[in-house]
Enzyme design. Sequence first.
Site, mmCIF file in Angstrom:
data_model
loop_
_atom_site.group_PDB
_atom_site.id
_atom_site.type_symbol
_atom_site.label_atom_id
_atom_site.label_comp_id
_atom_site.label_asym_id
_atom_site.label_seq_id
_atom_site.Cartn_x
_atom_site.Cartn_y
_atom_site.Cartn_z
ATOM 1 N N GLY A 314 0.845 -1.187 0.000
ATOM 2 C CA GLY A 314 0.000 0.000 0.000
ATOM 3 C C GLY A 314 0.877 1.233 0.000
ATOM 4 O O GLY A 314 2.103 1.156 -0.067
ATOM 5 N N ASP A 315 0.252 2.407 0.067
ATOM 6 C CA ASP A 315 0.976 3.674 0.083
ATOM 7 C C ASP A 315 1.959 3.740 -1.094
ATOM 8 O O ASP A 315 1.556 3.795 -2.225
ATOM 9 C CB ASP A 315 1.675 3.889 1.425
ATOM 10 C CG ASP A 315 0.688 4.016 2.592
ATOM 11 O OD1 ASP A 315 -0.520 4.002 2.334
ATOM 12 O OD2 ASP A 315 1.125 4.107 3.736
ATOM 13 N N ASN A 316 3.255 3.668 -0.831
ATOM 14 C CA ASN A 316 4.262 3.818 -1.884
ATOM 15 C C ASN A 316 4.625 2.478 -2.529
ATOM 16 O O ASN A 316 5.796 2.177 -2.757
ATOM 17 C CB ASN A 316 5.517 4.470 -1.302
ATOM 18 C CG ASN A 316 5.282 5.895 -0.874
ATOM 19 O OD1 ASN A 316 4.376 6.183 -0.094
ATOM 20 N ND2 ASN A 316 6.086 6.812 -1.359
ATOM 21 N N TRP A 317 3.637 1.688 -2.872
ATOM 22 C CA TRP A 317 3.873 0.337 -3.389
ATOM 23 C C TRP A 317 3.969 0.286 -4.908
ATOM 24 O O TRP A 317 4.272 -0.763 -5.490
ATOM 25 C CB TRP A 317 2.758 -0.601 -2.929
ATOM 26 C CG TRP A 317 1.476 -0.505 -3.699
ATOM 27 C CD1 TRP A 317 0.585 0.524 -3.684
ATOM 28 C CD2 TRP A 317 0.934 -1.485 -4.589
ATOM 29 N NE1 TRP A 317 -0.487 0.246 -4.504
ATOM 30 C CE2 TRP A 317 -0.295 -0.980 -5.070
ATOM 31 C CE3 TRP A 317 1.363 -2.742 -5.010
ATOM 32 C CZ2 TRP A 317 -1.097 -1.684 -5.967
ATOM 33 C CZ3 TRP A 317 0.560 -3.448 -5.907
ATOM 34 C CH2 TRP A 317 -0.654 -2.914 -6.378
#
Length: 723
Positions: A314-317
């Site tokens: 998630g997020d900066n994936w």
Amino acid sequence: MTKKKGRVTLPSENNFLYETKELLERWGADAIRDSDGTKLDEDVKDLDAKIYTTYFVARNHNDFIEEHMEEVQQLYLMSQFNTATSSELTIDFMQGYFTEQIKPDYIHDPKEWWEVIDRTTATVVDPKDWEVNQENDTVTIHNAVAFHEYTVSFLVYKIWDPTQMYNHITNNWGDSVAHDIPFDVRQPHSNKFMEDTLREFCENNPKTDVVRFTTFFYHFTLVFNDLAKEKFVDWFGYGASVSPAALIAFEKEKGYRLRPEDIVDQGYYNTAFRVPTKAYLDYVDFISKFVAQEAKKLVDIVHEYGKEAMMFLGDNWIGTEPYGKYFHEIGLDAVVGSVGGGATLRMIADIPHVKYTEGRFLPYFFPDTFYEGNDPTIEAIENWTTARRAIMRNPVDRIGYGGYLSLAYKFPKFVDYIEQVTEEYRTIYDIVKGTKAYTGLKVAILNAWGKLRTWQTHMVAHALPYKQIYSYLGTLEILSGAAVDVEFISFDDVIQEGIPSDIDVIINAGDADTAFSGGEHWKNPALVAAIRQFVYEGGGFVGVGDPSAYQHQGRYFQLADVLGVDKERGFALSTDKYFTQAVETHFITEDINNPNDIDFGESMQNVYALNEKTEIIEYSNGEIHLSAHPYGKGRGIYLAGIPYSAENSRLLMRALYYATGKEADFNTWQSSNINVEVHVYPEKELYALVNNTNERQETTIFDGDQNAQQVTLAANEIRWEKI
């Protein structure tokens, strides 16, 4: 009975030692983590537990990036549509955007990197016919055509990380917490900084056992409006990985240059619902390769210090693509992700090339759920019950929670329930992990993304409901906990390699023109011929919504001959349609009291039968919502939609068996009660009866020889029996 311990991660925070020790014992946790906005005391780190420390590669280092603002991450954005009323048009391209999150990039020449498009004619406006006013953030177009619409595609710097922004606003951090500025590791200073800083972190955190990367470099596309509200979100969006440096490198590697339009995509930004273009697939491949190379450097550093490397899904994936061809090169020890239900659990649990997976269960321990007068246990029960079905098929290796433990601790009922959940999870895991559960069929989900987006179809923002998708998401949610093997294949897979020989049924589900239905892919004769042959020789095809939809050569459903139905779009109104009589009973609806009560979700309109061979199972409002049709040795099944429910779970399973002609096998390891499911583990000589409701249930259980026995299960009970 001795209480088990392990496989559970507990969040903690400052000044919460004794309560942490209590819940560590009660929940049987063997790991402790911090969260965004929390830190662990040294006393907590000294407890008998593995310590996870959240690590932000590309943010949370403002002291560095403020000296290198030219290396801030970037986005391509598109202005609103603007209509010219004369030969000159001025566009405020920042209108509707949040200026605390983004600012225009004037470092790189707009004439080279921006694009103005006449959307009425789909033509690019010559750069000599427009100019930028940097003081007002406007573009003025000269020689515009009156009453044509125009847009500006422009580069911006992303000066506030969107996840930190969300947490900042949700938790009301105010001026006490600085806005995290994300930096781009493709740039020279940032690339060196990311390695040096990680080494420094590992040196300074000897008590950290697991470095929890949150995540690596590029955040999924998340842009806010001028009211600081979410404007655009795409959990799969690659928009924030763009920069002139990236585009130059792309051209060198792929042999052609991308346009801004290849990224902004008419304002749709290549969401996962768009049939991906070759240029966009090339870009996804290009970024994924780069991310894997750079992430491996960081993982290697973590391993040098004797620590484990975990990635948050998630997020900066963006660019990690756990089911992509480069993921294995990163060398991660683990992946952790948020569990919204069965499909998202399988998305995490099925990830290859890691030592273990971990599911972060809901609810988050945030004040938007844990407040006076609310009962967070309700969400926890729903989350666990839906995810548990998938755990019975393939469990994650660990479970955990996130947020402020001090908030959860104020709700004793919730704490008690999670104690039950963790104990039940460990029991399931010890039996299920590493053994093959019984499956009666193998199902292929067919769409434009295939394996790359395994268990990730029809998703906008992670596990959030949308009116347009729940009628399709039910398919994945049902299959995530069903006694079937599931494979994800693309149209290109079928065209280039054929249909795998072990597939029993193909499912194509989605709205017309989306990546999930297929759009123009269905014009390809090799694709339709391959699926027709597959069904004709005994396979099954289940279409949901607008399967194989593309207006071509007198058909809308290109597999109308297989399905026995097509969709009236007004073109064939002059042709009479006489086949409207529904059958009185049918195998597919045998467990449904009244077929007219079936929940098709948003459903579909104007679907009609082509001939008398079509078995009309549900017909109302002058249209078909459920039907079956013989095609050679196989069958085609049409469903107007299938949201997740116990009733629809049974309906889809029966449809799958009927599609491939295996009705006689349906009652092998089966329950007569739709609220009870049977999971069988032949290698362990065990089977589990699972009550998926909060109420007592009675059922008849059919074993492997279809012998019957009566069983009563308590609310939410799992009962283990020897085969």
